[in-house]
Design an enzyme around this catalytic site. Structure first.
Site, short mmCIF file in Angstrom:
data_model
loop_
_atom_site.label_atom_id
_atom_site.label_comp_id
_atom_site.label_asym_id
_atom_site.label_seq_id
_atom_site.Cartn_x
_atom_site.Cartn_y
_atom_site.Cartn_z
N HIS A 72 0.89 -1.16 0.05
CA HIS A 72 0.17 -0.04 0.06
C HIS A 72 0.80 1.31 -0.17
O HIS A 72 1.77 1.45 1.04
CB HIS A 72 -0.86 0.06 1.12
N TYR A 201 -9.10 5.61 7.64
CA TYR A 201 -9.20 5.66 8.99
C TYR A 201 -10.14 6.84 8.97
O TYR A 201 -10.06 7.95 8.33
CB TYR A 201 -8.07 6.29 9.55
N PRO A 292 -3.92 0.63 18.98
CA PRO A 292 -3.54 0.19 17.66
C PRO A 292 -3.59 0.97 16.58
O PRO A 292 -2.97 0.69 15.23
CB PRO A 292 -4.69 -0.91 17.62
N LYS A 296 1.45 -0.02 14.89
CA LYS A 296 2.86 -0.16 15.48
C LYS A 296 3.22 -1.21 16.39
O LYS A 296 4.50 -1.48 16.38
CB LYS A 296 3.49 1.17 16.30
N TYR A 387 4.38 6.58 9.70
CA TYR A 387 3.33 5.32 9.58
C TYR A 387 4.21 4.20 8.83
O TYR A 387 3.86 3.08 9.12
CB TYR A 387 2.19 5.85 8.65
P1 FAD Z 1 2.51 -11.52 21.63
O1 FAD Z 1 1.84 -11.80 20.34
O2 FAD Z 1 1.30 -11.55 22.51
O3 FAD Z 1 3.32 -13.13 21.98
C1 FAD Z 1 3.60 -13.52 23.30
C2 FAD Z 1 3.50 -15.05 23.37
O4 FAD Z 1 3.95 -15.36 24.51
C3 FAD Z 1 2.02 -15.63 23.16
O5 FAD Z 1 2.19 -16.52 22.15
C4 FAD Z 1 1.61 -15.74 24.29
O6 FAD Z 1 0.80 -16.94 24.30
C5 FAD Z 1 3.07 -16.48 24.94
N1 FAD Z 1 3.01 -16.22 26.74
C6 FAD Z 1 2.22 -15.63 27.43
N2 FAD Z 1 2.40 -15.75 28.42
C7 FAD Z 1 3.34 -16.95 28.67
C8 FAD Z 1 4.06 -17.75 29.59
N3 FAD Z 1 3.72 -17.34 30.90
N4 FAD Z 1 4.66 -18.97 29.27
C9 FAD Z 1 5.13 -19.06 27.96
N5 FAD Z 1 4.48 -18.08 27.01
C10 FAD Z 1 3.84 -17.30 27.31
N6 FAD Z 1 -0.88 -4.36 16.95
C11 FAD Z 1 -1.03 -3.85 15.53
O7 FAD Z 1 -0.16 -3.26 15.15
N7 FAD Z 1 -2.45 -3.54 14.91
C12 FAD Z 1 -3.51 -4.41 15.34
O8 FAD Z 1 -4.45 -4.28 14.90
C13 FAD Z 1 -3.17 -5.01 16.93
N8 FAD Z 1 -4.38 -5.67 17.50
C14 FAD Z 1 -4.25 -6.54 18.47
C15 FAD Z 1 -5.24 -7.26 19.09
C16 FAD Z 1 -5.02 -7.78 20.09
C17 FAD Z 1 -6.25 -8.73 21.05
C18 FAD Z 1 -3.66 -7.68 20.90
C19 FAD Z 1 -3.61 -8.55 22.12
C20 FAD Z 1 -2.65 -7.18 20.38
C21 FAD Z 1 -2.77 -6.50 18.96
N9 FAD Z 1 -1.90 -5.82 18.41
C22 FAD Z 1 -2.04 -5.23 17.21
C23 FAD Z 1 -0.56 -5.87 18.85
C24 FAD Z 1 0.27 -6.82 18.20
O9 FAD Z 1 -0.44 -7.83 18.03
C25 FAD Z 1 1.43 -7.27 19.13
O10 FAD Z 1 2.18 -5.95 19.39
C26 FAD Z 1 2.32 -8.42 18.81
O11 FAD Z 1 1.60 -9.24 18.70
C27 FAD Z 1 3.48 -8.39 19.63
O12 FAD Z 1 4.34 -9.74 19.50
P2 FAD Z 1 5.08 -10.46 20.65
O13 FAD Z 1 5.43 -11.63 20.20
O14 FAD Z 1 5.76 -9.38 21.26
O15 FAD Z 1 3.56 -10.75 21.66
C1 DHB Z 2 -4.81 -2.92 11.06
C2 DHB Z 2 -4.58 -2.77 12.39
C3 DHB Z 2 -4.28 -1.55 12.83
O1 DHB Z 2 -4.16 -1.37 14.25
C4 DHB Z 2 -4.07 -0.39 12.04
O2 DHB Z 2 -3.77 0.76 12.34
C5 DHB Z 2 -4.24 -0.58 10.54
C6 DHB Z 2 -4.48 -1.71 10.30
C7 DHB Z 2 -5.35 -4.40 10.56
O3 DHB Z 2 -5.50 -5.21 11.43
O4 DHB Z 2 -5.33 -4.62 9.24
#
Ligand code: FAD
Ligand code: DHB
Length: 395
Positions: A72, A201, A292, A296, A387
């Site tokens: 995009h 948005y 969100p 980021k 962005y």
């Molecule tokens: P996570 O993806 O949270 O991974 C952590 C892992 O550790 C998981 O698999 C979990 O099961 C595991 N874990 C937890 N506790 C333990 C333990 N005690 N022992 C062993 N394993 C454990 N970001 C965006 O940019 N746009 C979005 O739209 C967006 N939507 C989101 C929606 C939700 C519901 C959430 C929670 C987050 C969202 N985010 C979004 C943020 C983005 O998904 C996260 O920043 C990203 O997943 C970070 O990755 P991570 O691996 O650091 O953490």
């Molecule tokens: C999506 C999520 C976001 O938080 C955003 O700012 C843009 C797109 C997505 O899930 O596609």
């Protein structure tokens, strides 16, 4: 067991870190408390900065992203009666890629398992012991109920916001900055072709709405709701009505379809620093959360582990701790930049609660800000470089 890096969590941070380490000949073991199926199905983010795409490609997980992801070059910002496009390429010379976090997770899991990576799925009672000693250990109970322990040179805390890694660092040594927003996002994944070529948005008096996508057949949409709202209050009809109202524009139609998934996510900004305690290093959501808006969270996780991977490889392979010693300070620069941008985008696009006495004033400020950012080349460049992530170089 003994390994070089014990990784807690098999989300994007933990999986990518083990992929980076393996490419440089450093061994790791991953401990994850959920099942592989659960981790692969967890619907979350969808937008990748160009630098994040480069990191994934550099470490061998970019092929499907480049084949199936959508590049995009811009984004639409909308307020009642107006939809204006920001051209990222024209404003800052970069693009973003739309590719679901579920797909990145699947690609990383396939790559790790093809490399015979050891992952303990469905582990419980994970604990990190001796992080401030030379022999840190991760203990857990495996999915068959057997107690297990992994002694390592380092432990990487990649277990997200609710994990055990951050609380392992004594509270007195942690500094926390946070803001809870008075709203949440209701997100749906829908089986319908996107009604738009690029993300929209939208600010609307009823609340923020966003139109994103996953493929030519799957759309992802979001609605601002109250932070204590329950998904049971939102029938599919109510969701599509809300989206149609908030995204409405003369001459444009929002197409609806069956919803495949729906959930409500609270919104907060949270930064815990430092990101290191002795031989425990935090990465991704374990250390920081952004709202969100601005997409980021996942990108920050990827930037953290690129930096952390290089620092661990340097220490383990070359015996120099220079990068590890700088890891937290260096990573936090991007964390704060993304925290600022996510807060700014969130504040510009979300309707203040009806009880806010300043609501009318704030709404007018938001529309003024949207007009400015879509009409001033300098302001558009500021949004675009944040962005797309080009505001700071990738490590
Ligand atoms: P996570 O993806 O949270 O991974 C952590 C892992 O550790 C998981 O698999 C979990 O099961 C595991 N874990 C937890 N506790 C333990 C333990 N005690 N022992 C062993 N394993 C454990 N970001 C965006 O940019 N746009 C979005 O739209 C967006 N939507 C989101 C929606 C939700 C519901 C959430 C929670 C987050 C969202 N985010 C979004 C943020 C983005 O998904 C996260 O920043 C990203 O997943 C970070 O990755 P991570 O691996 O650091 O953490
Ligand atoms: C999506 C999520 C976001 O938080 C955003 O700012 C843009 C797109 C997505 O899930 O596609």
């Amino acid at each position: 067991m003994r390994t070089q890096v014990a990784i807690v969590g098999a989300g994007p941070s933990g999986l990518l870190l083990s992929q980076i380490l393996a490419k440089h000949g450093v061994e790791s073991v991953i401990v994850e408390n959920r099942s592989r199926e659960y981790v692969e199905a967890r619907v979350r983010a969808g937008v990748l900065e160009h630098g994040a795409v480069d990191v994934l490609a550099e470490y061998g997980v970019g092929d499907r992203l480049h084949a199936e992801g959508l590049r995009h070059d811009g984004v639409y910002l909308q307020w009642p009666g107006q939809r204006r496009r920001i051209d990222f390429v024209q404003s800052c010379g970069h693009s973003v890629w739309v590719y679901g976090q579920t797909e990145i997770t699947k690609d990383l899991i396939n790559a790790r398992l093809a490399d015979a990576q050891q992952v303990f799925w469905e582990a419980c009672d994970t604990a990190i012991l001796g992080a401030d000693t030379d022999r840190p250990t991760v203990t857990f109970v495996d999915r068959d109920g057997n107690p297990a322990s992994i002694e390592a040179d380092y432990v990487a805390g990649c277990d997200g916001f609710h994990g055990v890694s951050r609380p392992t660092i004594p509270e007195a040594l942690r500094s926390v900055h946070q803001r809870l927003y008075p709203y949440a996002w209701l997100g749906i994944l829908a089986e319908v072709a996107p009604s738009t070529d690029e993300l929209i948005y939208a600010l609307h008096p009823d609340g923020f709405a966003m139109h994103s996508m996953r493929s030519e057949k799957i759309s992802r949409l979001y609605l601002q709701v109250a932070p204590d709202d329950d998904i049971a209050n939102w029938s599919d009809d109510r969701i599509w009505d809300g989206l149609s109202t908030r995204l409405a524009l003369d001459g444009w139609t929002l197409h609806s379809g069956p919803t495949l998934e729906k959930s409500i996510t609270p919104m907060r900004s949270f930064v815990s620093s430092p990101m290191r305690w002795g031989r425990l290093l935090l990465a991704g959501d374990a250390s920081h959360i952004v709202p969100p808006t601005g997409a980021k969270g996942l990108n920050l996780a990827i930037a953290d582990v690129k930096r952390l991977g290089a620092a661990l490889v340097r220490s383990i392979k070359e015996g120099s701790d220079d990068l590890l010693d700088r890891y937290s300070d260096d990573a936090l620069e991007r964390v704060w930049q993304s925290t600022y941008f996510s807060w700014w985008m969130t504040s510009m696009l979300h309707t203040p609660p009806v009880e806010d006495p300043d609501r009318n004033f704030l709404l007018q400020m938001q529309v003024t800000q949207l007009r400015h950012v879509t009409s001033s080349a300098a302001a558009a460049a500021g949004l675009s470089e944040n962005y797309t992530g080009s505001v700071l170089p990738y490590p």
